[in-house]
Motif scaffolding. Structure first.
Motif, PDB file in Angstrom:
ATOM      1  N   ASN A 150     -10.020  -8.328  -7.145  1.00  0.00           N
ATOM      2  CA  ASN A 150      -8.881  -9.191  -6.857  1.00  0.00           C
ATOM      3  C   ASN A 150      -7.543  -8.449  -6.893  1.00  0.00           C
ATOM      4  O   ASN A 150      -6.529  -8.992  -6.464  1.00  0.00           O
ATOM      5  N   ASP A 151      -7.536  -7.223  -7.411  1.00  0.00           N
ATOM      6  CA  ASP A 151      -6.298  -6.440  -7.365  1.00  0.00           C
ATOM      7  C   ASP A 151      -5.931  -6.131  -5.915  1.00  0.00           C
ATOM      8  O   ASP A 151      -4.798  -6.372  -5.469  1.00  0.00           O
ATOM      9  N   ARG A 152      -6.885  -5.587  -5.158  1.00  0.00           N
ATOM     10  CA  ARG A 152      -6.600  -5.251  -3.768  1.00  0.00           C
ATOM     11  C   ARG A 152      -6.469  -6.503  -2.908  1.00  0.00           C
ATOM     12  O   ARG A 152      -5.685  -6.528  -1.960  1.00  0.00           O
ATOM     13  N   LEU A 153      -7.224  -7.557  -3.221  1.00  0.00           N
ATOM     14  CA  LEU A 153      -7.056  -8.822  -2.508  1.00  0.00           C
ATOM     15  C   LEU A 153      -5.611  -9.306  -2.657  1.00  0.00           C
ATOM     16  O   LEU A 153      -4.980  -9.716  -1.684  1.00  0.00           O
ATOM     17  N   ALA A 154      -5.102  -9.248  -3.882  1.00  0.00           N
ATOM     18  CA  ALA A 154      -3.726  -9.699  -4.127  1.00  0.00           C
ATOM     19  C   ALA A 154      -2.719  -8.824  -3.396  1.00  0.00           C
ATOM     20  O   ALA A 154      -1.705  -9.312  -2.885  1.00  0.00           O
ATOM     21  N   ALA A 155      -2.992  -7.505  -3.328  1.00  0.00           N
ATOM     22  CA  ALA A 155      -2.094  -6.611  -2.604  1.00  0.00           C
ATOM     23  C   ALA A 155      -2.062  -6.954  -1.121  1.00  0.00           C
ATOM     24  O   ALA A 155      -1.000  -6.909  -0.482  1.00  0.00           O
ATOM     25  N   LYS A 156      -3.213  -7.310  -0.557  1.00  0.00           N
ATOM     26  CA  LYS A 156      -3.260  -7.711   0.841  1.00  0.00           C
ATOM     27  C   LYS A 156      -2.483  -9.004   1.057  1.00  0.00           C
ATOM     28  O   LYS A 156      -1.825  -9.182   2.080  1.00  0.00           O
ATOM     29  N   GLY A 211     -10.723  -1.703 -12.932  1.00  0.00           N
ATOM     30  CA  GLY A 211      -9.892  -1.212 -14.015  1.00  0.00           C
ATOM     31  C   GLY A 211      -8.543  -0.781 -13.487  1.00  0.00           C
ATOM     32  O   GLY A 211      -8.066  -1.274 -12.468  1.00  0.00           O
ATOM     33  N   MET A 212      -7.909   0.191 -14.169  1.00  0.00           N
ATOM     34  CA  MET A 212      -6.585   0.628 -13.754  1.00  0.00           C
ATOM     35  C   MET A 212      -6.630   1.337 -12.394  1.00  0.00           C
ATOM     36  O   MET A 212      -5.647   1.315 -11.647  1.00  0.00           O
ATOM     37  N   ALA A 213      -7.765   1.929 -12.048  1.00  0.00           N
ATOM     38  CA  ALA A 213      -7.868   2.599 -10.749  1.00  0.00           C
ATOM     39  C   ALA A 213      -7.641   1.615  -9.608  1.00  0.00           C
ATOM     40  O   ALA A 213      -6.908   1.897  -8.656  1.00  0.00           O
ATOM     41  N   THR A 214      -8.276   0.445  -9.679  1.00  0.00           N
ATOM     42  CA  THR A 214      -8.094  -0.539  -8.605  1.00  0.00           C
ATOM     43  C   THR A 214      -6.667  -1.080  -8.598  1.00  0.00           C
ATOM     44  O   THR A 214      -6.150  -1.452  -7.543  1.00  0.00           O
ATOM     45  N   LYS A 215      -6.029  -1.099  -9.752  1.00  0.00           N
ATOM     46  CA  LYS A 215      -4.642  -1.562  -9.804  1.00  0.00           C
ATOM     47  C   LYS A 215      -3.715  -0.571  -9.104  1.00  0.00           C
ATOM     48  O   LYS A 215      -2.772  -0.965  -8.400  1.00  0.00           O
ATOM     49  N   LEU A 216      -3.982   0.720  -9.263  1.00  0.00           N
ATOM     50  CA  LEU A 216      -3.182   1.717  -8.560  1.00  0.00           C
ATOM     51  C   LEU A 216      -3.492   1.715  -7.068  1.00  0.00           C
ATOM     52  O   LEU A 216      -2.591   1.921  -6.241  1.00  0.00           O
ATOM     53  N   GLN A 217      -4.743   1.492  -6.696  1.00  0.00           N
ATOM     54  CA  GLN A 217      -5.081   1.359  -5.280  1.00  0.00           C
ATOM     55  C   GLN A 217      -4.315   0.189  -4.663  1.00  0.00           C
ATOM     56  O   GLN A 217      -3.769   0.280  -3.557  1.00  0.00           O
TER      57      GLN A 217
END
Length: 382
Positions: A150-156, A211-217
């Protein structure tokens, strides 16, 4: 008329669900929605991208985060989604505003028409003063077709709506230069290039998928679209306001001062790889230098099963990703042309074509700040 300020908030499962009981954490929701009410009164549009449905449904189907397989998680999502939305709705009513659910899948982001339809729906909800709560449709998605986190979903979503700010709430107060359990770990207040910190982002929460990796992505996707990203602690009073007014500690990921256009951002920020091609170093250099289509004769090899209109990742012959672009051909058509270089394309395909695999206006060169994807094994070996 001043354009409304829009914020996208991503809330992880560990904040929304009690890790042992797998029930909603109403205390957190109360603090969160009170803060959102304050922001809305100050003219902010707020969109929430919420995890939690799978975690809340596991107890109902008799599974745990450790034991659940794909079908278990899909069933858990079906059970947990009503609980999650009911919790949001109950607390939202206390503060006098309505919520709406927007369920999305990978295809809603990767297909441009569906992407635009989703954007129109979200804007319409905001115009009516309704807060969208966005979730991935975990009930029907499989590992192969899901966004994945959901980190990258939210970024999109932040890219899609032209958000000014994107806040990722987590269990720590931001990014550290190494595991925060390390006594020598140093807090990182500001990030310009996320590549510098990817090696320090190992591990993930028990309930979450990233984790934090997906948050930075996710932050990288947002910064390339001109959106400021904040990574902050969710277990505090005023978790959003304190980030925006500077009174709370958070990691700020600086947006690119020259962001991509909406079209280029949609092409460049991918959630999954549909297909990829290899071109020579000279062709790759020309792409980076400006207006240059990719032609049939430029392609050395291709990988993946893609269709016309899918976005391809473009690698040089050293395996370094150099660009992304919209394919004018299916993978089958492209391979036929590559394998028969001396035969006219019209004769091979049965219709007239210039043989441009990717047109110049559908091609985005990647700069040094963009996170690059590794070349598929089959492409590297080829």
């Amino acid at each position: 008329m001043t354009k409304p300020k829009t914020i996208v908030v991503k809330i992880g499962s560990a904040l929304l669900a009690n890790q042992e009981l797998l029930t909603p954490r109403y205390g957190f929701l109360q603090r969160m929605m009170e803060d959102i009410t304050h922001l809305r009164s100050e003219g902010w549009n707020v969109i929430v991208c919420s995890s939690g449905s799978v975690a809340l449904g596991l107890r109902i189907i008799g599974e745990t985060p450790e034991s659940a397989g794909v079908s278990d998680k899909q069933a858990a999502a079906a059970c947990g989604m009503p609980l999650l939305l009911n919790a949001y709705k109950q607390v939202g009513h206390e503060f006098g505003f309505e919520i709406a659910q927007v369920l999305l899948t990978l295809g809603d982001f990767e297909d441009h028409r569906r992407f635009l339809n989703t954007r129109n729906t979200v804007h319409r909800l905001l115009e009516s003063g309704i807060m969208p709560i966005v979730n991935e449709n975990d009930t029907i998605t499989t590992e192969e077709i899901r966004v994945g986190d959901n980190d990258r979903l939210a970024a999109k979503v932040a890219q899609m709506v032209g958000a000014t700010d994107f806040i990722i709430l987590t269990g720590v107060d931001g990014l550290y230069d190494r595991n925060p359990d390390d006594p020598d770990a140093q807090f990182v207040a500001e990030v310009h290039d996320v590549n510098e910190y990817m090696d320090a982002t190992k591990g993930k929460s028990t309930l979450g998928t990233g984790g934090m990796a997906t948050k930075l992505q996710a932050a990288n996707m947002a910064q390339e679209a001109g959106v400021t990203t904040w990574i902050a602690q969710g277990e505090v009073d005023r978790p959003l306001s304190r980030v925006l007014d500077g009174t709370g500690r958070a990691t700020k990921v600086i947006p690119n001062p020259e962001p991509l256009s909406g079209w280029d951002s949609w092409i460049a920020n991918r959630l999954q790889m549909a297909g990829s091609i290899v071109v020579s170093e000279s062709v790759a250099a020309n792409i980076a230098n400006g207006d240059r289509a990719i032609r049939r004769s430029d392609v050395i090899s291709a990988d993946g099963d893609f269709t016309r209109g899918d976005v391809l990742h473009i690698y040089d012959n050293k395996g370094i990703e150099r660009a992304r672009g919209l394919s004018d051909f299916t993978s089958e058509e492209l391979r036929v042309m590559i394998n028969n270089p001396d035969t006219d394309a019209e004769q091979l395909l049965g219709y007239r074509t210039k043989g441009e695999i990717i047109r110049s206006n559908n091609l985005v060169a990647l700069d040094t700040r963009h996170l690059l994807w590794d070349a598929p094994a089959a492409l590297s070996e080829g």
